[in-house]
Each structure stands twice: as structure tokens, then as C-alpha cells.
Design a protein around this motif. Structure first.
Motif, mmCIF file in Angstrom:
data_model
loop_
_atom_site.group_PDB
_atom_site.id
_atom_site.type_symbol
_atom_site.label_atom_id
_atom_site.label_comp_id
_atom_site.label_asym_id
_atom_site.label_seq_id
_atom_site.Cartn_x
_atom_site.Cartn_y
_atom_site.Cartn_z
ATOM 1 N N VAL A 47 0.848 -1.187 0.000
ATOM 2 C CA VAL A 47 0.000 0.000 0.000
ATOM 3 C C VAL A 47 0.882 1.236 0.000
ATOM 4 O O VAL A 47 1.864 1.307 0.737
ATOM 5 C CB VAL A 47 -0.940 -0.002 1.228
ATOM 6 C CG1 VAL A 47 -1.660 1.328 1.364
ATOM 7 C CG2 VAL A 47 -1.942 -1.142 1.120
ATOM 8 N N GLY A 48 0.557 2.185 -0.861
ATOM 9 C CA GLY A 48 1.336 3.404 -0.996
ATOM 10 C C GLY A 48 2.301 3.375 -2.170
ATOM 11 O O GLY A 48 2.786 4.430 -2.597
ATOM 12 N N ASP A 49 2.610 2.197 -2.698
ATOM 13 C CA ASP A 49 3.505 2.119 -3.854
ATOM 14 C C ASP A 49 2.880 2.820 -5.056
ATOM 15 O O ASP A 49 1.689 2.661 -5.334
ATOM 16 C CB ASP A 49 3.791 0.658 -4.239
ATOM 17 C CG ASP A 49 4.978 0.077 -3.511
ATOM 18 O OD1 ASP A 49 5.874 0.838 -3.105
ATOM 19 O OD2 ASP A 49 5.015 -1.161 -3.358
ATOM 20 N N GLU A 50 3.704 3.578 -5.762
ATOM 21 C CA GLU A 50 3.299 4.136 -7.047
ATOM 22 C C GLU A 50 3.728 3.112 -8.093
ATOM 23 O O GLU A 50 4.879 2.682 -8.113
ATOM 24 C CB GLU A 50 3.960 5.479 -7.269
ATOM 25 C CG GLU A 50 3.504 6.516 -6.244
ATOM 26 C CD GLU A 50 4.227 7.845 -6.371
ATOM 27 O OE1 GLU A 50 4.706 8.179 -7.473
ATOM 28 O OE2 GLU A 50 4.320 8.545 -5.349
ATOM 29 N N VAL A 51 2.777 2.710 -8.933
ATOM 30 C CA VAL A 51 3.022 1.617 -9.866
ATOM 31 C C VAL A 51 2.603 1.991 -11.286
ATOM 32 O O VAL A 51 1.801 2.895 -11.496
ATOM 33 C CB VAL A 51 2.271 0.332 -9.425
ATOM 34 C CG1 VAL A 51 2.808 -0.191 -8.104
ATOM 35 C CG2 VAL A 51 0.772 0.576 -9.329
ATOM 36 N N VAL A 52 3.172 1.254 -12.225
ATOM 37 C CA VAL A 52 2.774 1.349 -13.629
ATOM 38 C C VAL A 52 2.065 0.044 -13.968
ATOM 39 O O VAL A 52 2.583 -1.043 -13.698
ATOM 40 C CB VAL A 52 3.996 1.557 -14.550
ATOM 41 C CG1 VAL A 52 3.590 1.522 -16.017
ATOM 42 C CG2 VAL A 52 4.703 2.869 -14.201
ATOM 43 N N CYS A 53 0.868 0.163 -14.525
ATOM 44 C CA CYS A 53 0.044 -1.006 -14.844
ATOM 45 C C CYS A 53 -0.304 -0.997 -16.322
ATOM 46 O O CYS A 53 -0.386 0.056 -16.943
ATOM 47 C CB CYS A 53 -1.265 -0.980 -14.053
ATOM 48 S SG CYS A 53 -1.058 -0.798 -12.285
ATOM 49 N N THR A 54 -0.525 -2.198 -16.862
ATOM 50 C CA THR A 54 -0.999 -2.312 -18.243
ATOM 51 C C THR A 54 -2.246 -3.186 -18.270
ATOM 52 O O THR A 54 -2.431 -4.055 -17.420
ATOM 53 C CB THR A 54 0.071 -2.942 -19.163
ATOM 54 O OG1 THR A 54 0.423 -4.224 -18.674
ATOM 55 C CG2 THR A 54 1.297 -2.054 -19.283
ATOM 56 N N GLU A 55 -3.060 -2.916 -19.256
ATOM 57 C CA GLU A 55 -4.267 -3.717 -19.460
ATOM 58 C C GLU A 55 -3.981 -4.697 -20.582
ATOM 59 O O GLU A 55 -3.573 -4.306 -21.676
ATOM 60 C CB GLU A 55 -5.445 -2.827 -19.829
ATOM 61 C CG GLU A 55 -6.741 -3.603 -19.989
ATOM 62 C CD GLU A 55 -7.907 -2.704 -20.379
ATOM 63 O OE1 GLU A 55 -9.043 -3.132 -20.181
ATOM 64 O OE2 GLU A 55 -7.666 -1.603 -20.891
ATOM 65 N N GLY A 56 -4.171 -5.960 -20.278
ATOM 66 C CA GLY A 56 -3.950 -6.991 -21.283
ATOM 67 C C GLY A 56 -5.135 -7.093 -22.221
ATOM 68 O O GLY A 56 -6.180 -6.463 -22.018
ATOM 69 N N GLY A 57 -4.996 -7.883 -23.246
ATOM 70 C CA GLY A 57 -6.070 -8.078 -24.210
ATOM 71 C C GLY A 57 -7.308 -8.694 -23.607
ATOM 72 O O GLY A 57 -8.418 -8.532 -24.107
ATOM 73 N N ASP A 58 -7.138 -9.388 -22.480
ATOM 74 C CA ASP A 58 -8.275 -10.028 -21.811
ATOM 75 C C ASP A 58 -8.989 -9.086 -20.854
ATOM 76 O O ASP A 58 -9.924 -9.469 -20.159
ATOM 77 C CB ASP A 58 -7.808 -11.267 -21.053
ATOM 78 C CG ASP A 58 -6.718 -10.949 -20.027
ATOM 79 O OD1 ASP A 58 -6.342 -9.765 -19.895
ATOM 80 O OD2 ASP A 58 -6.251 -11.892 -19.371
ATOM 81 N N GLY A 59 -8.538 -7.824 -20.781
ATOM 82 C CA GLY A 59 -9.162 -6.842 -19.904
ATOM 83 C C GLY A 59 -8.642 -6.862 -18.484
ATOM 84 O O GLY A 59 -9.036 -6.044 -17.668
ATOM 85 N N GLU A 60 -7.744 -7.786 -18.172
ATOM 86 C CA GLU A 60 -7.178 -7.846 -16.823
ATOM 87 C C GLU A 60 -5.987 -6.908 -16.727
ATOM 88 O O GLU A 60 -5.153 -6.832 -17.625
ATOM 89 C CB GLU A 60 -6.741 -9.281 -16.510
ATOM 90 C CG GLU A 60 -6.315 -9.460 -15.078
ATOM 91 C CD GLU A 60 -6.105 -10.913 -14.716
ATOM 92 O OE1 GLU A 60 -4.928 -11.301 -14.549
ATOM 93 O OE2 GLU A 60 -7.100 -11.646 -14.604
ATOM 94 N N TRP A 61 -5.898 -6.180 -15.609
ATOM 95 C CA TRP A 61 -4.806 -5.246 -15.373
ATOM 96 C C TRP A 61 -3.671 -5.936 -14.623
ATOM 97 O O TRP A 61 -3.900 -6.762 -13.753
ATOM 98 C CB TRP A 61 -5.299 -4.051 -14.567
ATOM 99 C CG TRP A 61 -6.156 -3.129 -15.377
ATOM 100 C CD1 TRP A 61 -7.515 -3.209 -15.543
ATOM 101 C CD2 TRP A 61 -5.728 -2.017 -16.141
ATOM 102 N NE1 TRP A 61 -7.947 -2.203 -16.358
ATOM 103 C CE2 TRP A 61 -6.866 -1.451 -16.746
ATOM 104 C CE3 TRP A 61 -4.486 -1.429 -16.381
ATOM 105 C CZ2 TRP A 61 -6.804 -0.337 -17.565
ATOM 106 C CZ3 TRP A 61 -4.428 -0.317 -17.196
ATOM 107 C CH2 TRP A 61 -5.570 0.222 -17.779
ATOM 108 N N VAL A 62 -2.425 -5.548 -14.976
ATOM 109 C CA VAL A 62 -1.230 -6.149 -14.380
ATOM 110 C C VAL A 62 -0.272 -5.040 -13.952
ATOM 111 O O VAL A 62 -0.018 -4.107 -14.718
ATOM 112 C CB VAL A 62 -0.521 -7.080 -15.392
ATOM 113 C CG1 VAL A 62 0.761 -7.638 -14.813
ATOM 114 C CG2 VAL A 62 -1.442 -8.195 -15.836
#
Length: 170
Positions: A47-62
Motif C-alpha cells: 500500500v502506498g507504492d506508485e506503480v505502472v500497470c498495463t491492461e492486457g487483451g483479456d481486460g485484466e490489469w497487471v
């Protein structure tokens, strides 16, 4: 091409993380390689981490990567391993409501990790019954450089001060 966003982790439960991005909470998983980086921590994303996320083709975020932390607070593993457990990162203000014997230990931890700390004297309505003890508590911690806020949820004492302290903070 995958959509990429930046956000702040607001909750970590098991393998799922809630990431706040532009006022919206997005459920994310963690990229496997983040777990395998040889970290000496039991939890690579907190909690508190600043992160970079991507959305895959299946709609799930990583969660793809964690941005550098300004600070963090840890709890050492209770066994003899060299691992630690990061409790939270990028902390703007620690508000401490605790028994006095625990308070000093936590204040030392905040000092070690350069996290500003404010002490909340909870149940102030009860503490006010012994004004000498309350004054001694204030004198002890304020002379050490800490802010002490009297707090009572029964009559609302200090609630506005707490709201002001945490407004816009992690």
C-alpha cells in the motif's frame, strides 16, 4: 498495444491489488518477474507504492513495475531469516494511536525511516479526567519534537485536526 497507467496501491490482498488511478480503483495482479527479483521482502508491492500497470487483451490489469519509493516502513520477520515485511510505502504522515510502551518503539521506527509522525491521544475524554497525566504526556512528547493531538470520537475533539493532517496524504 496495451494501455499503460500510473496509480497508487490502496489495498493489497493475496495476489490482488487495488490501484487508484484518476479517482477510479482498478483491480490488478502483479507481474511474475516482480516477485522473482531476489527481494529480501515477503511482499514486493505494498500500500502506498506508485506503480505502472498495463491492461492486457483479456481486460485484466497487471502491475508491470514499481516506481522508486520515497520512504517505507518495515517489520522484521519474526524468525531468524533475513527477510522483512514492508508495511507501507511513500508515507506522508504517520498517525500513532497506541499504548505508551508501543508508542516509543514505533516513533523510533518512524525516525529511522524519515517518516513524520503525529501522536493522537485517543479517548481524550477519559484522559481529561486526569489533567496532570494528560499534561505530562503532552510535555514528554512535545519536548521531543512531536505533535500531540487530543482525540475523542465521543465529543469530536481533534477530528478536524486529524482530517487536516491526512488530507491529500498517503
Amino acid at each position: 498495444m496495451n494501455t499503460e497507467i500510473r496509480g497508487v496501491v490502496t489495498r493489497a490482498t493475496g495476489s490482488w491489488y487495488d490501484v487508484l488511478h484518476e479517482g477510479r480503483t482498478i483491480a490488478c495482479r502483479i507481474r511474475g518477474r516482480i516477485r522473482l527479483k531476489g527481494l529480501r521482502s515477503t511482499n514486493p508491492v505494498v500500500v502506498g507504492d506508485e506503480v505502472v500497470c498495463t491492461e492486457g487483451g483479456d481486460g485484466e490489469w497487471v502491475i508491470e513495475r514499481i516506481l522508486p519509493r520515497r520512504n517505507y516502513i518495515i517489520r522484521r520477520a519474526s524468525n531468524l531469516s533475513k527477510e522483512s515485511h514492508i508495511i507501507a510505502a511513500n508515507i506522508d504522515q504517520a498517525l500513532l494511536v497506541a499504548a505508551p510502551e508501543f508508542l516509543d518503539r514505533f516513533l523510533a521506527t518512524c525516525e529511522a525511516y524519515k517518516i513524520p509522525a503525529t501522536i493522537l491521544l485517543a479517548k481524550y475524554d477519559l484522559a481529561a479526567a486526569d489533567p496532570e497525566a494528560a499534561a505530562a504526556f503532552h510535555a514528554t512528547y512535545e519536548s521531543a519534537g512531536y505533535r500531540v493531538v487530543d482525540l475523542s470520537t465521543l465529543d469530536g475533539t481533534g477530528l478536524d485536526a486529524v482530517r487536516a493532517l491526512v488530507a491529500g496524504c498517503t
